[in-house]
Motif scaffolding. Structure first.
Motif, short mmCIF file in Angstrom:
data_model
loop_
_atom_site.label_atom_id
_atom_site.label_comp_id
_atom_site.label_asym_id
_atom_site.label_seq_id
_atom_site.Cartn_x
_atom_site.Cartn_y
_atom_site.Cartn_z
N HIS A 95 0.80 -1.25 0.00
CA HIS A 95 0.00 0.00 0.00
C HIS A 95 0.82 1.27 0.00
O HIS A 95 0.35 2.29 -0.49
N GLY A 96 2.04 1.26 0.57
CA GLY A 96 2.86 2.46 0.55
C GLY A 96 2.20 3.67 1.19
O GLY A 96 2.48 4.80 0.80
N LEU A 97 1.35 3.44 2.19
CA LEU A 97 0.68 4.59 2.84
C LEU A 97 1.68 5.33 3.72
O LEU A 97 2.60 4.73 4.28
N PHE A 98 1.50 6.65 3.83
CA PHE A 98 2.36 7.43 4.71
C PHE A 98 1.91 7.19 6.16
O PHE A 98 0.77 7.52 6.50
N PRO A 99 2.78 6.63 7.00
CA PRO A 99 2.34 6.21 8.34
C PRO A 99 1.94 7.36 9.25
O PRO A 99 1.11 7.18 10.14
N HIS A 100 2.50 8.55 9.02
CA HIS A 100 2.21 9.67 9.93
C HIS A 100 1.12 10.58 9.39
O HIS A 100 0.90 11.66 9.91
N ARG A 101 0.46 10.13 8.32
CA ARG A 101 -0.67 10.90 7.82
C ARG A 101 -1.93 10.08 8.00
O ARG A 101 -1.90 8.85 7.88
N THR A 102 -3.04 10.77 8.27
CA THR A 102 -4.31 10.05 8.44
C THR A 102 -4.74 9.47 7.09
O THR A 102 -4.19 9.81 6.04
N VAL A 103 -5.76 8.63 7.20
CA VAL A 103 -6.32 8.02 5.98
C VAL A 103 -6.77 9.12 5.02
O VAL A 103 -6.45 9.10 3.83
N ALA A 104 -7.50 10.12 5.55
CA ALA A 104 -7.99 11.21 4.69
C ALA A 104 -6.82 11.96 4.05
O ALA A 104 -6.85 12.26 2.85
N GLN A 105 -5.78 12.22 4.84
CA GLN A 105 -4.61 12.94 4.29
C GLN A 105 -3.89 12.10 3.24
O GLN A 105 -3.40 12.62 2.24
N ASN A 106 -3.83 10.79 3.50
CA ASN A 106 -3.20 9.91 2.52
C ASN A 106 -3.93 9.96 1.19
O ASN A 106 -3.31 10.13 0.13
N ILE A 107 -5.27 9.85 1.26
CA ILE A 107 -6.05 9.84 0.01
C ILE A 107 -5.93 11.19 -0.70
O ILE A 107 -5.93 11.27 -1.92
N ALA A 108 -5.78 12.25 0.11
CA ALA A 108 -5.73 13.61 -0.46
C ALA A 108 -4.35 13.97 -1.03
O ALA A 108 -4.16 15.09 -1.53
N THR A 109 -3.39 13.05 -0.97
CA THR A 109 -2.02 13.39 -1.35
C THR A 109 -1.90 14.07 -2.72
O THR A 109 -1.39 15.19 -2.82
N VAL A 110 -2.39 13.40 -3.77
CA VAL A 110 -2.20 13.96 -5.11
C VAL A 110 -3.07 15.21 -5.33
O VAL A 110 -2.58 16.22 -5.81
N PRO A 111 -4.37 15.18 -4.93
CA PRO A 111 -5.15 16.43 -5.05
C PRO A 111 -4.48 17.61 -4.36
O PRO A 111 -4.48 18.73 -4.89
N THR A 112 -3.85 17.38 -3.21
CA THR A 112 -3.18 18.47 -2.49
C THR A 112 -1.97 18.97 -3.31
O THR A 112 -1.78 20.17 -3.48
#
Ligand SMILES: Nc1ncnc2c1ncn2[C@@H]1O[C@H](COP(=O)(O)OP(=O)(O)OP(=O)(O)O)[C@@H](O)[C@H]1O
Length: 312
Positions: free
Chosen positions: A84-101
């Protein structure tokens, strides 16, 4: 559309992808399979330029991917990997928002997208949005990983062993979800796996790689019926062929007039599952129903056995 033209990748004297040419039609699922080290991941990563080809061109909707700016490539091409390569210190919402941000979307638009995707993946936004990745199960993390890859509404989604770490039950659910999402967004998907079952289940077309080359690129049915090389024949599993063939066709395609005893099966059921039901219940025919409950006819053991035989 994705056009891979004579693409080669060398590391020093070693050629890991050798003159690969293939075209992926829009809104389809292409699955890349092959032995370990055959160049699957390298080929995938040359599409979004995480790896630069030594020679050859990759075109996205007719445009050379080297002429597409980085941010535009990220918007157009989602990427999901095993673990999954999720960022561990970001919330689920922040993770999903990565590219839009990164792309500078308005806050409201980003939030609405995060909520839509969480709902689509059956994760309650109020509950899951604020959690951190370590507070999720493996299957939930995997769904968030795919949601993140889809956040900027890419036309193309690249997936590298996305379900590799999941147990069989969650894995098959994740495959169903992916198939539904692909229909929903019409995304063009290229997925790498070493699981032939998964390949036959999801693929419109399968590319088989061996030693850096694509040795066959064909529909699952073509590959079963006419494997291009002994290697492909081994890979598709000679003893599995009749079952795989039944696995890619539905009961609706084998329905015939007439009645049968017992609970009807849905017309979208695979013929393989129908065979299993016939054998298990000791019946010779099953009633077949449409989604609205209307009885369409029956499917017989005889008809299925015939369909499992090598086409001539
Ligand atoms: N950065 C690199 N430098 C040198 N060699 C590399 C590099 N990346 C990959 N390779 C080599 O290229 C070959 C193909 O690797 P790749 O990861 O594309 O294979 P794969 O088919 O995806 O394998 P697997 O199924 O094991 O993941 C391997 O032999 C690998 O060691």
């Amino acid at each position: 559309m994705i056009q891979i033209e004579e693409v080669t990748k060398r590391y020093g004297d070693t050629t890991v992808v050798n003159g690969v040419t293939l075209t992926v039609a829009p809104h389809t699922v292409t699955v890349i399979v092959g032995t370990s080290g055959s160049g699957k991941t390298t080929l995938l990563r040359m599409i979004n330029r995480l790896v630069e080809p030594t020679a050859g061109i990759v075109k996205i909707d007719g445009e050379d991917n080297r002429s597409i700016p980085g941010y535009e490539l990220r918007r157009r091409i989602g990427y999901a990997i095993q673990g999954h390569g999720l960022f561990p210190h970001r919330t689920v919402a922040q993770n999903i928002a990565t590219v839009p941000t990164l792309l500078g979307w308005e806050k409201d638009r980003t939030e609405a997208k995060v909520e839509e995707l969480l709902k689509l993946f059956q994760l309650d936004p109020a509950d899951f949005g604020p959690r951190y990745p370590h507070e999720l199960s493996g299957g939930q993390q995997q769904r968030v990983g795919v949601a993140r890859a889809l956040a900027a509404e890419p036309n193309v989604l690249l997936m590298d062993e996305p379900f590799g770490a999941l147990d069989p039950i969650i894995r098959s659910k994740a495959q169903e979800d992916l198939a539904a999402i692909q229909k929903h967004f019409g995304t063009t998907i290229i997925l790498v796996t070493h699981d032939m079952e998964e390949a036959f289940h999801l693929a419109d077309k399968i590319a088989v790689m061996d030693k850096g080359e694509v040795v066959q690129y064909a529909t699952p049915a073509e590959m079963l019926v006419k494997p291009a090389t002994p290697f492909v024949e081994t890979l598709v599993g000679a003893s599995e062929r009749p079952f795989r063939l039944l696995g890619i066709e539905t009961v609706g395609e084998a329905v015939e007039p007439g009645s049968a005893e017992g609970r009807p099966v849905p017309e979208v059921l695979s013929q393989r599952d129908a065979l299993s039901e016939l054998l298990w219940s000791g019946r010779s025919a099953l009633p077949v129903a449409a989604a609205n409950g209307e009885i369409l006819g029956r499917v017989t053991l005889q008809a299925i056995v015939k369909r499992a035989a090598r086409p001539r």
